[in-house]
Design a protein around this motif. Structure first.
Motif, PDB file in Angstrom:
ATOM      1  N   LEU A  96       7.921  -2.465 -12.435  1.00  0.00           N
ATOM      2  CA  LEU A  96       7.339  -2.243 -13.682  1.00  0.00           C
ATOM      3  C   LEU A  96       6.416  -3.540 -13.789  1.00  0.00           C
ATOM      4  CD1 LEU A  96       9.705  -0.691 -16.371  1.00  0.00           C
ATOM      5  CD2 LEU A  96       7.635   0.422 -15.049  1.00  0.00           C
ATOM      6  N   SER A  97       7.191  -4.846 -13.613  1.00  0.00           N
ATOM      7  CA  SER A  97       6.514  -6.181 -13.754  1.00  0.00           C
ATOM      8  C   SER A  97       5.367  -6.148 -12.825  1.00  0.00           C
ATOM      9  CB  SER A  97       7.546  -7.155 -13.777  1.00  0.00           C
ATOM     10  OG  SER A  97       8.347  -7.125 -12.603  1.00  0.00           O
ATOM     11  N   GLU A  98       5.463  -5.546 -11.650  1.00  0.00           N
ATOM     12  CA  GLU A  98       4.530  -5.527 -10.661  1.00  0.00           C
ATOM     13  C   GLU A  98       3.131  -4.934 -10.967  1.00  0.00           C
ATOM     14  OE1 GLU A  98       6.047  -4.325  -7.108  1.00  0.00           O
ATOM     15  OE2 GLU A  98       7.895  -5.592  -7.068  1.00  0.00           O
ATOM     16  N   VAL A  99       3.104  -3.998 -12.049  1.00  0.00           N
ATOM     17  CA  VAL A  99       2.036  -3.112 -12.150  1.00  0.00           C
ATOM     18  C   VAL A  99       1.650  -3.234 -13.747  1.00  0.00           C
ATOM     19  CG1 VAL A  99       2.692  -1.100 -10.720  1.00  0.00           C
ATOM     20  CG2 VAL A  99       3.581  -1.071 -13.004  1.00  0.00           C
ATOM     21  N   ALA A 100       2.352  -4.084 -14.467  1.00  0.00           N
ATOM     22  CA  ALA A 100       1.782  -4.152 -15.953  1.00  0.00           C
ATOM     23  C   ALA A 100       2.563  -5.407 -16.168  1.00  0.00           C
ATOM     24  CB  ALA A 100       1.904  -3.047 -16.847  1.00  0.00           C
ATOM     25  N   GLU A 101       1.883  -6.153 -17.543  1.00  0.00           N
ATOM     26  CA  GLU A 101       2.295  -7.268 -18.107  1.00  0.00           C
ATOM     27  C   GLU A 101       2.836  -6.829 -19.418  1.00  0.00           C
ATOM     28  OE1 GLU A 101      -0.526 -10.652 -17.701  1.00  0.00           O
ATOM     29  OE2 GLU A 101      -0.739 -10.317 -15.694  1.00  0.00           O
ATOM     30  N   VAL A 102       1.953  -6.088 -20.031  1.00  0.00           N
ATOM     31  CA  VAL A 102       2.189  -5.847 -21.614  1.00  0.00           C
ATOM     32  C   VAL A 102       2.208  -4.464 -21.834  1.00  0.00           C
ATOM     33  CG1 VAL A 102       1.447  -6.158 -23.893  1.00  0.00           C
ATOM     34  CG2 VAL A 102       1.312  -7.999 -22.355  1.00  0.00           C
TER      35      VAL A 102
END
Length: 174
Positions: A123-129
């Protein structure tokens, strides 16, 4: 060895089985007639017609609705009912992780920051917030949005359902 009664029973059993077979065949012909014999000129039409892609009518244009418009009219009460699909893995109480991370205050929270939950990293690879827009994209098809995510849910197909769930999540801990 064989007496006449035994031989009579064997022949009678074969005759009875043949009779049942012939009666079943006759009933099947009446119910599901496949040939033209006995039914007029022989051409039968199907009871229904299956439309194919090559139909003559004009193609129906699907109007794309923007998520912002749908989210502006979203109903958190309906979203709470749709959230019942999520309750098997997620809790809405702060800090109460289940199979998935808690979703208290998830809207506009940085991705992968639920305390006490071990994320897969996809998840952290595709979005920050987790903005409403990123939540919408993720909830539509989690595996397609973040390949490698451990979330096994197939997604919410209706944009209205996604908007309502996000409105509900925004109302609890926003």
């Amino acid at each position: 060895m064989f007496d006449t009664m035994t031989l009579t029973k064997i022949v009678g059993g074969f005759c009875g089985a043949l009779l049942v077979y012939l009666l079943g065949n006759w009933a099947g012909e009446i119910l599901y007639h496949t040939g033209p014999a006995g039914h007029g000129d022989g051409e039968h039409t199907a009871g229904y017609v299956i439309e194919t892609a090559g139909s003559e009518g004009p193609a129906e244009v699907v109007e794309e609705i923007s998520f912002g418009e749908v989210f502006a009219a979203a109903d958190a009460g309906k979203g709470e009912r749709v959230f019942n699909k999520c309750k098997a893995c997620h809790k809405v109480e702060d800090g109460a992780n289940g199979t998935g991370p808690h979703l208290f205050g998830v809207v506009n929270r940085p991705v992968g920051t639920a305390a006490g939950y071990g994320y897969s990293g996809a998840l952290s690879e595709v979005a920050e917030v987790w903005t409403p827009e990123t939540l919408n994209e993720f909830l539509e098809n989690p595996k397609g949005y973040a390949p490698g995510t451990s979330m096994g849910f197939s997604g919410l197909g209706k944009i209205e359902d996604r908007a309502n769930v996000i409105a509900y999540l925004d109302s609890i801990g926003g």
